[in-house]
Design a protein around this motif. Sequence first.
Motif, PDB file in Angstrom:
ATOM      1  N   LEU A   1       1.064  -1.293  -0.064  1.00 50.70           N
ATOM      2  CA  LEU A   1       0.058   0.529   0.322  1.00 50.70           C
ATOM      3  C   LEU A   1       0.852   1.458  -0.076  1.00 50.70           C
ATOM      4  CD1 LEU A   1      -2.635   1.154   0.226  1.00 50.70           C
ATOM      5  CD2 LEU A   1      -2.778   1.130   2.574  1.00 50.70           C
ATOM      6  N   LEU A   2       1.367   1.077   0.822  1.00 49.25           N
ATOM      7  CA  LEU A   2       2.610   2.360   1.746  1.00 49.25           C
ATOM      8  C   LEU A   2       3.422   2.891  -0.278  1.00 49.25           C
ATOM      9  CD1 LEU A   2       3.958   2.288   4.372  1.00 49.25           C
ATOM     10  CD2 LEU A   2       2.031   3.871   3.685  1.00 49.25           C
ATOM     11  N   THR A   3       4.467   1.696  -0.732  1.00 50.91           N
ATOM     12  CA  THR A   3       5.084   1.553  -2.304  1.00 50.91           C
ATOM     13  C   THR A   3       3.786   2.277  -2.914  1.00 50.91           C
ATOM     14  OG1 THR A   3       6.240  -0.158  -1.444  1.00 50.91           O
ATOM     15  CG2 THR A   3       6.466   0.474  -3.662  1.00 50.91           C
ATOM     16  N   GLU A   4       2.508   1.828  -3.447  1.00 47.63           N
ATOM     17  CA  GLU A   4       2.374   1.655  -4.622  1.00 47.63           C
ATOM     18  C   GLU A   4       1.670   3.381  -4.462  1.00 47.63           C
ATOM     19  OE1 GLU A   4      -1.058  -0.972  -5.289  1.00 47.63           O
ATOM     20  OE2 GLU A   4       0.267  -2.778  -5.715  1.00 47.63           O
ATOM     21  N   THR A   5       1.148   3.995  -3.034  1.00 46.36           N
ATOM     22  CA  THR A   5       0.696   4.729  -3.062  1.00 46.36           C
ATOM     23  C   THR A   5       2.005   6.299  -3.349  1.00 46.36           C
ATOM     24  OG1 THR A   5      -0.833   4.237  -1.859  1.00 46.36           O
ATOM     25  CG2 THR A   5      -0.109   6.478  -1.655  1.00 46.36           C
ATOM     26  N   ALA A   6       3.048   5.626  -2.643  1.00 47.96           N
ATOM     27  CA  ALA A   6       4.707   6.462  -2.667  1.00 47.96           C
ATOM     28  C   ALA A   6       4.643   6.929  -4.395  1.00 47.96           C
ATOM     29  CB  ALA A   6       5.395   6.426  -2.170  1.00 47.96           C
ATOM     30  N   GLN A   7       4.693   5.536  -5.038  1.00 46.51           N
ATOM     31  CA  GLN A   7       5.511   5.396  -6.546  1.00 46.51           C
ATOM     32  C   GLN A   7       4.222   6.239  -7.469  1.00 46.51           C
ATOM     33  OE1 GLN A   7       5.554   1.763  -7.975  1.00 46.51           O
ATOM     34  NE2 GLN A   7       6.410   2.089  -9.422  1.00 46.51           N
ATOM     35  N   GLN A   8       3.085   6.188  -7.259  1.00 44.17           N
ATOM     36  CA  GLN A   8       1.917   7.434  -7.919  1.00 44.17           C
ATOM     37  C   GLN A   8       2.018   8.753  -7.503  1.00 44.17           C
ATOM     38  OE1 GLN A   8      -1.977   6.287  -6.395  1.00 44.17           O
ATOM     39  NE2 GLN A   8      -3.135   7.807  -8.049  1.00 44.17           N
ATOM     40  N   HIS A   9       2.284   9.198  -6.387  1.00 50.14           N
ATOM     41  CA  HIS A   9       2.692  10.644  -5.885  1.00 50.14           C
ATOM     42  C   HIS A   9       4.071  11.162  -6.879  1.00 50.14           C
ATOM     43  CE1 HIS A   9      -0.651  11.596  -3.866  1.00 50.14           C
ATOM     44  NE2 HIS A   9      -0.381  10.489  -2.961  1.00 50.14           N
ATOM     45  N   ALA A  10       5.024  10.378  -6.383  1.00 47.84           N
ATOM     46  CA  ALA A  10       6.352  10.220  -7.514  1.00 47.84           C
ATOM     47  C   ALA A  10       6.492  10.480  -9.117  1.00 47.84           C
ATOM     48  CB  ALA A  10       7.836   9.177  -7.131  1.00 47.84           C
ATOM     49  N   LEU A  11       5.275   9.970  -9.663  1.00 48.50           N
ATOM     50  CA  LEU A  11       5.445   9.500 -11.044  1.00 48.50           C
ATOM     51  C   LEU A  11       4.625  10.453 -11.610  1.00 48.50           C
ATOM     52  CD1 LEU A  11       4.472   5.659 -11.395  1.00 48.50           C
ATOM     53  CD2 LEU A  11       7.128   6.500 -12.018  1.00 48.50           C
ATOM     54  N   ASP A  12       4.010  11.527 -10.809  1.00 45.59           N
ATOM     55  CA  ASP A  12       2.764  12.612 -11.269  1.00 45.59           C
ATOM     56  C   ASP A  12       3.927  13.663 -11.272  1.00 45.59           C
ATOM     57  OD1 ASP A  12       0.929  14.221 -11.978  1.00 45.59           O
ATOM     58  OD2 ASP A  12       0.048  14.504  -9.419  1.00 45.59           O
ATOM     59  N   VAL A  13       4.754  13.972 -10.448  1.00 45.47           N
ATOM     60  CA  VAL A  13       6.153  14.709 -10.133  1.00 45.47           C
ATOM     61  C   VAL A  13       6.504  14.865 -11.396  1.00 45.47           C
ATOM     62  CG1 VAL A  13       7.753  15.942  -8.816  1.00 45.47           C
ATOM     63  CG2 VAL A  13       5.169  15.331  -7.984  1.00 45.47           C
ATOM     64  N   LEU A  14       7.337  13.518 -11.246  1.00 47.21           N
ATOM     65  CA  LEU A  14       8.257  13.402 -12.147  1.00 47.21           C
ATOM     66  C   LEU A  14       7.848  13.564 -14.155  1.00 47.21           C
ATOM     67  CD1 LEU A  14      10.090  10.417 -10.496  1.00 47.21           C
ATOM     68  CD2 LEU A  14      11.041  12.831 -11.042  1.00 47.21           C
ATOM     69  N   ALA A  15       6.830  12.839 -14.463  1.00 54.37           N
ATOM     70  CA  ALA A  15       5.975  13.014 -15.369  1.00 54.37           C
ATOM     71  C   ALA A  15       5.956  14.262 -15.987  1.00 54.37           C
ATOM     72  CB  ALA A  15       4.673  12.523 -15.418  1.00 54.37           C
ATOM     73  N   ARG A  16       6.165  15.793 -14.833  1.00 57.56           N
ATOM     74  CA  ARG A  16       5.756  16.971 -15.544  1.00 57.56           C
ATOM     75  C   ARG A  16       7.349  17.731 -15.464  1.00 57.56           C
ATOM     76  NH1 ARG A  16       1.369  16.518 -12.405  1.00 57.56           N
ATOM     77  NH2 ARG A  16      -0.870  16.580 -13.370  1.00 57.56           N
ATOM     78  N   THR A  17       8.171  17.141 -15.101  1.00 56.25           N
ATOM     79  CA  THR A  17       9.892  17.573 -14.819  1.00 56.25           C
ATOM     80  C   THR A  17      10.515  17.003 -15.427  1.00 56.25           C
ATOM     81  OG1 THR A  17       8.941  17.661 -12.607  1.00 56.25           O
ATOM     82  CG2 THR A  17      11.665  18.081 -13.193  1.00 56.25           C
ATOM     83  N   PRO A  18      11.419  18.154 -16.272  1.00 55.19           N
ATOM     84  CA  PRO A  18      11.772  17.632 -17.419  1.00 55.19           C
ATOM     85  C   PRO A  18      13.523  16.792 -16.824  1.00 55.19           C
ATOM     86  CG  PRO A  18      12.513  19.140 -17.867  1.00 55.19           C
ATOM     87  CD  PRO A  18      11.412  19.119 -16.818  1.00 55.19           C
ATOM     88  N   LEU A  19      14.491  15.545 -17.229  1.00 55.59           N
ATOM     89  CA  LEU A  19      15.492  14.928 -16.551  1.00 55.59           C
ATOM     90  C   LEU A  19      16.801  15.683 -16.134  1.00 55.59           C
ATOM     91  CD1 LEU A  19      16.801  12.639 -16.542  1.00 55.59           C
ATOM     92  CD2 LEU A  19      17.899  12.667 -18.581  1.00 55.59           C
ATOM     93  N   SER A  20      17.078  16.953 -16.880  1.00 58.19           N
ATOM     94  CA  SER A  20      17.585  18.105 -15.904  1.00 58.19           C
ATOM     95  C   SER A  20      17.309  18.334 -14.467  1.00 58.19           C
ATOM     96  CB  SER A  20      17.974  19.031 -16.853  1.00 58.19           C
ATOM     97  OG  SER A  20      17.520  19.610 -17.337  1.00 58.19           O
ATOM     98  N   ALA A  21      16.254  18.693 -14.677  1.00 55.44           N
ATOM     99  CA  ALA A  21      15.380  19.798 -13.551  1.00 55.44           C
ATOM    100  C   ALA A  21      15.285  18.440 -12.415  1.00 55.44           C
ATOM    101  CB  ALA A  21      14.317  20.623 -13.586  1.00 55.44           C
ATOM    102  N   ALA A  22      14.869  16.889 -13.080  1.00 54.03           N
ATOM    103  CA  ALA A  22      14.892  16.532 -11.560  1.00 54.03           C
ATOM    104  C   ALA A  22      15.953  15.753 -11.107  1.00 54.03           C
ATOM    105  CB  ALA A  22      13.986  14.737 -12.855  1.00 54.03           C
ATOM    106  N   LEU A  23      16.863  16.160 -11.668  1.00 53.86           N
ATOM    107  CA  LEU A  23      18.668  15.409 -11.027  1.00 53.86           C
ATOM    108  C   LEU A  23      18.700  16.218 -10.823  1.00 53.86           C
ATOM    109  CD1 LEU A  23      20.408  13.816 -13.871  1.00 53.86           C
ATOM    110  CD2 LEU A  23      19.238  12.536 -12.349  1.00 53.86           C
ATOM    111  N   VAL A  24      18.356  18.011 -10.073  1.00 51.06           N
ATOM    112  CA  VAL A  24      18.929  18.426  -9.925  1.00 51.06           C
ATOM    113  C   VAL A  24      17.941  19.007  -8.786  1.00 51.06           C
ATOM    114  CG1 VAL A  24      19.955  21.029  -9.804  1.00 51.06           C
ATOM    115  CG2 VAL A  24      20.066  20.054 -12.104  1.00 51.06           C
ATOM    116  N   ASP A  25      16.285  19.447  -8.414  1.00 53.73           N
ATOM    117  CA  ASP A  25      15.767  19.267  -7.884  1.00 53.73           C
ATOM    118  C   ASP A  25      14.357  18.208  -7.744  1.00 53.73           C
ATOM    119  OD1 ASP A  25      17.056  22.015  -7.479  1.00 53.73           O
ATOM    120  OD2 ASP A  25      16.147  23.034  -9.436  1.00 53.73           O
ATOM    121  N   GLY A  26      15.245  17.463  -8.039  1.00 53.67           N
ATOM    122  CA  GLY A  26      13.687  16.157  -8.246  1.00 53.67           C
ATOM    123  C   GLY A  26      13.525  16.062  -6.633  1.00 53.67           C
TER     124      GLY A  26
END
Length: 347
Positions: free
Chosen positions: A113-138
């Motif tokens: 339950l915790l893993t899937e819920t956390a993964q859902q929110h992380a995917l939501d953030v990273l899907a809107r963030t470029p790779l360079s920004a994700a590596l810096v401020d992700g």
Amino acid sequence: MADIVRRFGWRHLRSTPTAHIRHHHRGQLVHDGTGLSFWFRALTAALCEVPVDDREESMVFHARTADFQDVTVQATVTYRIADPAVAAERIDFSIDPDTGAWRGAPLPQISTLLTETAQQHALDVLARTPLSAALVDGVSAVRGRIADGLGDEPRLSATGIALVAVRVVAIRPEPEVERALRTPAREQIQQDADRATYERRANAVQRERAIAENELASKIELARQEELLVEQRGTNARREAEEKAAADGVRTEAEALRTVRLATAQAEATRAAGEARADAQSAWLRVHSEVDAATLHALTGSRLAENLPRIDSLTISPDVLTGLLAKLGAAGSTGHEIPAPPTGDRR
């Protein structure tokens, strides 16, 4: 896991301070709390053990950024069961009355339950963030989004689970992309290193040039000092030669004067000696001229006797004695005196 001991058909349960025990007897809640210890009958008891300590759930999942690059998110979620009664009603925490082990798998269920819920929110953030920004401020963005999402998740609160902390350890791209991303930085670092090397070499060249210039200036100054030294030595040698020549002149004049004086003195001495000898010879001749012949003969014999060699023995033969006596007789008859024999010791 609770510690259960059998005694004469009865069971004794002893739990830990971090485990919440719920004991139902014939549908009635008999014991409810942490760190309990009681006797029960296995045929009529229903037991639940709910851990109430803080637990950490490590999770690793993949996500895709806005520029379609795959990344790996590594995070850790710390949680605890805040309401054991609600959790026991929603998740199976029942234990075996004989062994004290869980009949089901409640903790893996919570982990999923915790893993899937956390993964859902992380995917939501990273899907809107470029790779360079994700590596810096992700990391901070994903951590904040997971914490907010899990805190607001209604299923967790309905299950009695409370969120304690969220940590995002790393967000890493694929190895090929990571190497490609490292290349510009490595090139920049290499350029900085080359620039530092060139500057160091340039500084070394400048220092070597300064050292060479200092050495050349030192050599020039040394040559100038040597030139002055040579000139001074020449001056000293010339002065020494002049002084020596002057001293030699004075010494020569003194020697010449001494020689002249010595010659004059020797001439005067020679002249005086010659005059003395001449006077003596004149006096000698004058004396001899005034003496008669017999005296001269006697003197001659005496001088001759003085200059004759030493005679140890004298043999006179009769012939010589006869002739000598004859001469003596003739001399006596003529009236000449016979000179006295010399007083010297002659044999």
